[in-house]
Design a protein around this motif. Structure first.
Motif, PDB file in Angstrom:
ATOM      1  N   GLU A   1       0.811  -1.214   0.000  1.00 21.26           N
ATOM      2  CA  GLU A   1       0.000   0.000   0.000  1.00 21.26           C
ATOM      3  C   GLU A   1       0.846   1.268   0.000  1.00 21.26           C
ATOM      4  O   GLU A   1       0.439   2.298  -0.566  1.00 21.26           O
ATOM      5  CB  GLU A   1      -0.935   0.000   1.208  1.00 21.26           C
TER       6      GLU A   1
ATOM      7  N   ILE B   1       2.011   1.823  -3.529  1.00 18.12           N
ATOM      8  CA  ILE B   1       0.872   2.297  -4.323  1.00 18.12           C
ATOM      9  C   ILE B   1       0.615   3.774  -4.040  1.00 18.12           C
ATOM     10  O   ILE B   1       0.367   4.566  -4.955  1.00 18.12           O
ATOM     11  CB  ILE B   1      -0.389   1.473  -3.998  1.00 18.12           C
TER      12      ILE B   1
ATOM     13  N   GLN C   1      -2.889  -4.832  -5.991  1.00 18.93           N
ATOM     14  CA  GLN C   1      -3.938  -3.928  -5.539  1.00 18.93           C
ATOM     15  C   GLN C   1      -5.146  -3.966  -6.474  1.00 18.93           C
ATOM     16  O   GLN C   1      -6.298  -3.994  -6.027  1.00 18.93           O
ATOM     17  CB  GLN C   1      -3.394  -2.501  -5.451  1.00 18.93           C
TER      18      GLN C   1
END
Length: 517
Positions: free
Chosen positions: A20, A23, A218
């Motif tokens: 995350e 990302i 993701q």
């Protein structure tokens, strides 16, 4: 996702990072920065100092005092040693294919910074600062996507990062393609002169495949969530049997991801009126077995995360320079087998979800199976029914996209090639596997966009033919949201613009789905 007004900072200091965080940096939601901790900088400096001392003492280090790859038996004269790193990125400037997108490129830079921040690559603090400078000022190397066999890492694509740090080749900056030297100059930086081993440290690693894998992971997670919601809507659309998702039923087969998928669908269906399907106790597999198909992806995702984050948080160039014990460790950490395996598995599981949704659409549009819905989900009524064709062509397109996604599932990792005079005689193909996974996701997201149109259409038409149909609040709100994004298909119209808007919404993760589940 919208950009935060005050993005969080992700500090790089060798500590473990999560998918995350990569990302968030890639999408411009977080900033990347080197840790200000003195001990971090000291560790980086310690590795560089040890390498310098080793070279002063006439030590032999692969890629520093020798040539590269099969040329490792070639001794480099001391007076030419400083030029060697620049030759490495120069002769690897042979990439082809599309360029990585800005999001992909930011992820690549973040992944390479993460690896070099482990403190085992003997790079200078100045090099780390230059990499961080690219991220801070959004100076994005133009990186061709094709040309890596995934061992010795992503040599060719990462050569474009190394070259840019040295003021060579081209970048994208503020929407304009320009020479790297110009972008560096306009942001207050100077081209680097690489130190011994820094060319290898930059290029001899898995940053491209790892970056693409983070993005694929993701996107796959969101596809799985949307597939659950769409399946619930399609159960309503064909007047299916909500009992197929019973909690006690799924307690009997304890795959956690599969159980989670069943719970999501069950929660979406819990408040609706009984469906009229009394003549058929069991729905067809594409509805009844949806948790078993989507659940494979759900159950695999934690394992894929483990493999991706293991690679993300590794020192993966060669040789490694261990500064505390002062050892030079020649090995093969540039080999991307874990990413290759994860991406081959992920694209298989995602393509199966596309196939599941394609089969659901085939039920919705066919009057033999749709329990009273109009042919091809056409919403037009009256005499004009004869000339309108509803979602007939959309179903054909979904079938085409699904077939192409399924065709892409051939594992890349089994196609190792012997390269570079048989020095690289077993390679991972991890970068190809990651690109394949992104292509499968692209096709699947197109399928999902079409299913958003179809599922919304089916629910509305079911409510027409079954007036007592009541949706639960969650599903009702979601269908209402879709109504704001795409008009009901009554008179025939081109759907390509609707599809593009919905694809953008999918990639922006416009719906909060099943928080915490």
């Amino acid at each position: 996702m919208t950009q935060n007004a005050h993005p969080a900072i992700v500090f790089f200091d060798g500590s473990a990072l999560r998918i995350e965080q990569i990302i968030a940096i890639a999408q411009g939601q977080s900033r990347a920065a080197l840790s200000p901790a003195p001990e971090f900088r000291a560790r980086i400096q310690k590795g560089a100092d040890f390498l310098d001392r080793l070279l002063r003492e006439d030590g032999v280090v692969y890629g520093v005092t020798t040539g590269y790859g099969d040329s490792c038996t070639v001794a480099i004269p001391p007076e030419l040693m400083a030029e060697l790193p620049h030759h490495l990125y120069t002769y690897h400037g042979c990439g082809a294919g599309r360029s990585l997108t800005p999001v992909e490129t930011r992820a690549v830079l973040a992944c390479r910074l993460a690896s070099l921040s482990q403190g085992l690559s003997a790079v200078s603090w100045t090099l780390l600062q230059q990499l961080a400078h690219l991220l801070e000022h959004d100076i994005l190397p133009i990186i061709p996507a094709e040309g890596s066999v995934g061992a010795s890492g992503d040599l060719t694509p990462l050569s474009y990062v190394a070259a840019v740090l040295c003021g060579e080749r081209e970048v994208l900056w503020k929407g304009e393609r320009m020479p790297a030297a110009e972008a560096l100059q306009r942001t207050g930086a100077q081209p680097l002169k690489l130190r011994p081993k820094e060319g290898l440290a930059l290029m001899n690693g898995t940053a491209v495949m790892t970056a693409l894998a983070c993005l694929a992971w993701q996107r796959a997670d969101y596809v799985a969530r949307l597939a659950c919601r769409i399946t619930a809507a399609n159960v309503v659309g064909v007047a299916g049997n909500a009992q197929h998702f019973d909690e006690i039923l799924f307690a009997a087969k304890p795959h956690p991801g599969q159980q989670r998928v069943a719970a999501r669908i069950r929660g979406d269906l819990v408040a609706q009126a009984p469906l009229r399907n009394s003549h058929r106790l069991q729905d067809r597999y594409s509805l009844r077995c949806a948790p078993h198909v989507i659940g494979v992806l759900e159950d695999a995702q934690p394992f894929f995360r483990q493999l991706i984050e293991g690679e993300l948080n590794s020192a993966n160039d060669n040789p490694l320079i261990e500064p505390d014990e002062e050892r030079v460790l020649h090995g093969g950490h540039f080999y991307g087998g874990h990413i290759a395996f994860a991406m081959d598995g992920l694209k298989n599981a995602v393509a199966n979800v596309a196939d599941l949704l394609d089969r659901q659409l085939a039920l919705l549009v066919d009057t033999r199976y749709s329990q009273g819905l109009p042919s091809n989900l056409s919403a037009v009524q009256g005499p004009r029914q004869a000339i309108n064709h509803g979602l007939k062509a959309l179903q054909i397109s979904v079938s085409a996209w699904t077939a192409e996604a399924l065709k892409q599932t051939m594992p890349a990792s089994v196609f190792s090639r012997s390269t570079e005079c048989h020095n690289q005689d077993k390679v991972s193909m991890g970068t190809i596997a990651a690109r394949d996974a992104l292509r499968v996701l692209e096709l699947t997201e197109q399928v999902v966009a079409a299913m958003l149109i179809s599922a919304r259409q089916a629910v509305v038409l079911r409510q027409r033919v079954q007036a007592d149909m009541q949706l639960g609040d969650t599903l009702n709100d979601w269908v209402g949201d879709l109504a704001q994004r795409v008009a009901l298909v009554e008179e025939d119209r081109a759907l390509d613009q609707d599809l593009q808007r919905l694809i953008a919404d999918i990639r922006a993760q416009a719906w909060n789905l099943y928080d915490g589940a």
